[in-house]
Design a protein around this motif. Structure first.
Motif, mmCIF file in Angstrom:
data_model
loop_
_atom_site.group_PDB
_atom_site.id
_atom_site.type_symbol
_atom_site.label_atom_id
_atom_site.label_comp_id
_atom_site.label_asym_id
_atom_site.label_seq_id
_atom_site.Cartn_x
_atom_site.Cartn_y
_atom_site.Cartn_z
ATOM 1 N N SER A 118 0.847 -1.191 0.000
ATOM 2 C CA SER A 118 0.000 0.000 0.000
ATOM 3 C C SER A 118 0.881 1.239 0.000
ATOM 4 C CB SER A 118 -0.917 0.024 1.230
ATOM 5 O OG SER A 118 -1.786 -1.088 1.231
ATOM 6 N N VAL A 119 0.516 2.193 -0.824
ATOM 7 C CA VAL A 119 1.241 3.467 -0.902
ATOM 8 C C VAL A 119 0.251 4.570 -0.545
ATOM 9 C CG1 VAL A 119 2.551 5.036 -2.365
ATOM 10 C CG2 VAL A 119 2.752 2.556 -2.696
ATOM 11 N N ILE A 120 0.546 5.280 0.531
ATOM 12 C CA ILE A 120 -0.336 6.358 0.995
ATOM 13 C C ILE A 120 0.413 7.677 0.873
ATOM 14 C CG2 ILE A 120 -1.694 7.264 2.925
ATOM 15 C CD1 ILE A 120 -0.705 3.735 3.281
ATOM 16 N N LYS A 121 -0.161 8.615 0.132
ATOM 17 C CA LYS A 121 0.452 9.922 -0.064
ATOM 18 C C LYS A 121 -0.386 10.983 0.642
ATOM 19 C CE LYS A 121 2.436 8.687 -4.565
ATOM 20 N NZ LYS A 121 2.512 9.032 -6.010
ATOM 21 N N ASP A 122 0.223 11.653 1.613
ATOM 22 C CA ASP A 122 -0.433 12.752 2.309
ATOM 23 C C ASP A 122 0.026 14.044 1.648
ATOM 24 O OD1 ASP A 122 -1.444 14.653 3.985
ATOM 25 O OD2 ASP A 122 -0.777 13.725 5.840
ATOM 26 N N LEU A 123 -0.865 14.626 0.849
ATOM 27 C CA LEU A 123 -0.530 15.812 0.069
ATOM 28 C C LEU A 123 -1.131 17.079 0.662
ATOM 29 C CD1 LEU A 123 -1.181 14.256 -3.473
ATOM 30 C CD2 LEU A 123 0.953 14.302 -2.165
ATOM 31 N N GLY A 124 -1.562 16.987 1.925
ATOM 32 C CA GLY A 124 -2.149 18.150 2.580
ATOM 33 C C GLY A 124 -3.604 18.376 2.232
ATOM 34 N N LEU A 125 -4.233 17.398 1.583
ATOM 35 C CA LEU A 125 -5.649 17.496 1.248
ATOM 36 C C LEU A 125 -6.494 16.977 2.409
ATOM 37 C CD1 LEU A 125 -5.335 16.127 -2.408
ATOM 38 C CD2 LEU A 125 -5.294 18.517 -1.650
ATOM 39 N N LYS A 126 -7.807 16.945 2.232
ATOM 40 C CA LYS A 126 -8.681 16.486 3.313
ATOM 41 C C LYS A 126 -8.380 15.050 3.695
ATOM 42 C CE LYS A 126 -12.627 19.552 2.524
ATOM 43 N NZ LYS A 126 -14.076 19.623 2.220
ATOM 44 N N GLU A 127 -8.122 14.214 2.704
ATOM 45 C CA GLU A 127 -7.828 12.809 2.942
ATOM 46 C C GLU A 127 -6.567 12.415 2.175
ATOM 47 O OE1 GLU A 127 -9.356 10.775 4.957
ATOM 48 O OE2 GLU A 127 -10.989 12.135 5.512
ATOM 49 N N PRO A 128 -5.729 11.535 2.767
ATOM 50 C CA PRO A 128 -4.559 11.033 2.031
ATOM 51 C C PRO A 128 -5.008 10.227 0.813
ATOM 52 C CG PRO A 128 -4.371 10.577 4.384
ATOM 53 C CD PRO A 128 -5.776 11.035 4.141
ATOM 54 N N TYR A 129 -4.145 10.184 -0.186
ATOM 55 C CA TYR A 129 -4.407 9.412 -1.400
ATOM 56 C C TYR A 129 -3.744 8.055 -1.248
ATOM 57 C CZ TYR A 129 -4.143 7.994 -6.308
ATOM 58 O OH TYR A 129 -4.251 7.296 -7.489
ATOM 59 N N ALA A 130 -4.533 6.978 -1.274
ATOM 60 C CA ALA A 130 -4.008 5.637 -1.015
ATOM 61 C C ALA A 130 -4.301 4.704 -2.182
ATOM 62 C CB ALA A 130 -4.611 5.067 0.259
ATOM 63 N N THR A 131 -3.296 3.936 -2.575
ATOM 64 C CA THR A 131 -3.454 2.907 -3.592
ATOM 65 C C THR A 131 -2.713 1.655 -3.125
ATOM 66 O OG1 THR A 131 -1.530 3.787 -4.772
ATOM 67 C CG2 THR A 131 -3.693 4.475 -5.555
ATOM 68 N N ALA A 132 -3.076 0.518 -3.702
ATOM 69 C CA ALA A 132 -2.430 -0.740 -3.319
ATOM 70 C C ALA A 132 -2.256 -1.616 -4.551
ATOM 71 C CB ALA A 132 -3.263 -1.469 -2.273
ATOM 72 N N SER A 133 -1.204 -2.418 -4.527
ATOM 73 C CA SER A 133 -0.964 -3.378 -5.604
ATOM 74 C C SER A 133 -0.528 -4.699 -4.983
ATOM 75 C CB SER A 133 0.095 -2.856 -6.578
ATOM 76 O OG SER A 133 1.333 -2.672 -5.922
ATOM 77 N N PRO A 134 -0.849 -5.812 -5.629
ATOM 78 C CA PRO A 134 -0.462 -7.122 -5.079
ATOM 79 C C PRO A 134 1.055 -7.273 -5.045
ATOM 80 C CG PRO A 134 -2.097 -7.349 -6.828
ATOM 81 C CD PRO A 134 -1.621 -5.946 -6.874
ATOM 82 N N LEU A 135 1.535 -7.931 -4.020
ATOM 83 C CA LEU A 135 2.962 -8.236 -3.942
ATOM 84 C C LEU A 135 3.320 -9.265 -5.010
ATOM 85 C CD1 LEU A 135 3.393 -8.467 -0.060
ATOM 86 C CD2 LEU A 135 4.304 -6.687 -1.556
#
Length: 292
Positions: A118-135
């Motif tokens: 999982s990759v979570i990017k906190d860009l200072g918006l209301k909610e962090p942007y999160a995506t995930a990919s299978p290992l």
């Protein structure tokens, strides 16, 4: 301190970021008292997070990598800022495994591959942007490259390594990210593929005396690469007593009530990232409750 070097091809079609993370990974082994395989896995994840964090655009941006592949290592987390400063932890730092069939630390066995990155990017918006990919393999590098290809549609090569010698001493650690910048230049892709075929592992390169600048330029060999910038990164935990108080408050009134035992010992909160301990007395817990 770690050192990050970033380079770009003359035509702007390809980019490479490389890091010498020896000092960062040595601090990980020390802070988390890991076994060799746990430290290597966590070191690779932290190295990747540092590189990826350094690609964030804004000073306050934060990036979190979270891995749980179903292996004995359990959950692993690494958090990086815009400068590549990183902190991390693993759920089972003391778990050990024998060497794999190639005689190397079995990072894939420790992490597992029945799960997600999982990759979570906190860009200072209301909610962090999160995506995930299978290992893919659990070896971290392959999984980072797969994430970029699947989730961001950016062709990426990721090399990560941690070389440990007897008595848990980190001899070398580092990594690189090579990415093609859209629109994709097929000739640049062919050159990079050839470069990767001839490159040794990151730790072999660093152990032989290669610098991170050498690695960044070698990754883009044939594309007239130029150095963009060079900067330092370190293992850095930003925990504090004030942040810990906020965590306690977030537990809610009922849980804080359970903690506020006038005859009990002080409440101890331990930071997962640096193992620093914070103690709160009965009166201090009551003060927090009064503020709710």
């Amino acid at each position: 301190m770690g050192k990050i070097v970033r380079a770009i091809s003359a035509d702007g079609s390809a980019f490479c970021a490389a890091i010498d993370s020896h000092d960062i990974v040595s601090e990980i082994f020390k802070l988390h008292n890991t076994t060799n395989v746990a430290g290597a896995a966590l070191g690779r994840l932290a190295t990747a997070a540092s590189l990826m964090g350094s690609l964030m655009k804004n000073e306050r941006d934060r990036l979190t990598l979270r891995v749980n592949g179903g292996g004995p290592g359990g959950s692993m987390v690494a958090v990086s800022d815009h400068y590549g400063n990183v902190k991390c932890y693993t759920e089972n730092p003391q778990f050990s495994l024998p060497l794999n069939a190639k005689g190397k630390l079995d990072v894939g066995g420790y992490v597992g591959k029945n799960g997600f990155l999982s990759v979570i990017k906190d860009l200072g918006l209301k909610e962090p942007y999160a995506t995930a990919s299978p290992l893919i393999t659990g070896e971290i590098g392959d999984d980072i490259a797969s994430y970029y290809g699947m989730s961001e549609q950016i062709p990426t090569v990721c090399g990560l390594g941690v070389l440990v010698v007897p008595e848990q001493r980190v001899k070398a650690a580092g990594g690189f990210l090579i990415q093609l910048i859209p629109p994709i230049n097929e000739s640049a892709l062919d050159l990079i593929e050839e470069n990767i075929k001839t490159m040794s592992s990151v730790t072999a390169l660093l152990s032989s005396g290669k610098t991170v600048q050498d690695i960044a330029l070698d990754g883009l060999s044939g594309l007239e690469p130029q150095i963009l910038d060079t900067f330092s990164a370190e293992y850095h935990c930003d925990c504090s007593r004030e942040r810990t108080e906020s965590v306690l408050i977030s537990l809610g009134k009922s849980e804080l009530e359970e903690l506020s035992n006038p005859n009990g010992t002080p409440v101890e909160i331990c930071c997962h990232f640096c193992n620093k301990k914070y103690h709160f007395s009965y009166n201090e817990i009551r003060d927090l409750l009064e503020g709710l």
